[in-house]
Design an enzyme around this catalytic site. Structure first.
Site, short mmCIF file in Angstrom:
data_model
loop_
_atom_site.label_atom_id
_atom_site.label_comp_id
_atom_site.label_asym_id
_atom_site.label_seq_id
_atom_site.Cartn_x
_atom_site.Cartn_y
_atom_site.Cartn_z
N GLU A 147 0.83 -1.20 0.00
CA GLU A 147 0.00 0.00 0.00
C GLU A 147 0.86 1.24 0.00
O GLU A 147 1.99 1.24 0.48
CB GLU A 147 -0.93 0.03 1.21
CG GLU A 147 -0.24 0.18 2.55
CD GLU A 147 -1.22 0.36 3.70
OE1 GLU A 147 -2.18 1.14 3.55
OE2 GLU A 147 -1.02 -0.30 4.74
N GLU A 167 -10.43 1.60 8.25
CA GLU A 167 -9.20 1.94 8.96
C GLU A 167 -9.20 3.44 9.26
O GLU A 167 -8.59 4.24 8.55
CB GLU A 167 -7.97 1.55 8.12
CG GLU A 167 -6.69 1.61 8.94
CD GLU A 167 -5.45 1.29 8.13
OE1 GLU A 167 -4.72 0.37 8.54
OE2 GLU A 167 -5.21 1.95 7.11
#
Length: 253
Positions: free
Chosen positions: A134, A231
């Site tokens: 990521e 998140e």
């Protein structure tokens, strides 16, 4: 990042009660992994994702995979991740690249990262696990090795392992460049997981500038049918946003 007021294992049941169907976490390496698995099964949840050990989090480290002097430590962490993925029946394992020190050449850091991602992919392939990378924005984490989705995608192209993919984090992408749906479409084929939070503040959807009423259906229309990880840093609003953007019923408690 959610349910921080609860002991670790109790967070799993809390997620289920609030209507989530899967869980992810940075890591549970300080927990009895068999107890984590039992709690997840008892709650009726899927273990979706966790991270390969990412260094000393409390000291500000955000991954060690790009650091040449930490390769042995990283690869020991891969062995731990293999065991956890096996026990937790987890299909996705994420790698945080880490921050590039001022005295480390970027090319050397990226070479190290590519080698480590390839190593992890080979180690986890027999379990059918996909290894993710990521991008992390450089406002929150200055010096991060992969600051944009394009950087993460380019690194994966270098590795060229079939069981690798992108974790598309909407919050980090919004901070670095916006143009979210176009970016997602550009990297759709490589994307294996999506995470969300609003901006500014990294709070729950609906608290900032990202139009999730538009974006979430657009991701589905683009063919994304995987999990979406929440998140974010929670406010006192709880998880009411779930019922605004999804068909999740009122919580059971």
């Amino acid at each position: 990042m959610l349910y921080q007021d609860l002991p670790f294992l109790e967070r799993i049941a809390a997620a289920s009660a609030d209507g989530f169907s899967g869980i992810e976490f940075l890591g549970a390496y300080d927990q009895d992994v068999h107890q984590v698995r039992a709690a997840t099964v008892s709650a009726g949840l899927q273990q979706v994702l966790f991270n390969i050990p990412s260094g000393n989090w409390a000291a500000g480290e955000r991954g060690i995979a790009c650091l040449p002097d930490r390769v042995e430590e990283f690869r020991a962490g891969v062995a731990d991740a293999v065991e956890h993925a096996r026990i937790l029946h987890c299909p996705l394992v994420n790698i945080l690249a880490g921050k590039v020190p001022d005295d480390l050449d970027l090319d050397t850091a990226l070479d190290t990262l590519a080698d480590n991602v390839g190593f992890a992919a080979r180690a986890l392939a027999p379990l059918g696990v996909t290894v993710l990378l990521e991008a992390v924005n450089t406002r929150d984490v200055p010096g991060f090795a992969l600051p944009t989705t394009a950087h993460a995608a380019a690194l994966l192209s270098r590795v060229a392992a079939p069981n690798t993919g992108l974790q598309f984090d909407v919050y980090h992408a919004q901070v670095m460049h916006g143009d979210l749906l176009t970016t997602f479409h550009r990297h759709r084929e490589a994307t294996r997981h999506v995470q969300i939070a609003d901006n500014p503040g990294r709070h729950e959807p609906g608290t900032g500038e990202v139009n999730y009423t538009f974006l979430l259906p657009a991701l589905e229309a683009a063919g994304y049918d995987g999990f979406i990880g929440a998140e974010y840093v929670p406010t006192d609003a709880g998880t009411a946003w779930l019922r605004q953007y999804t068909a999740v019923p009122e919580p059971a408690h």
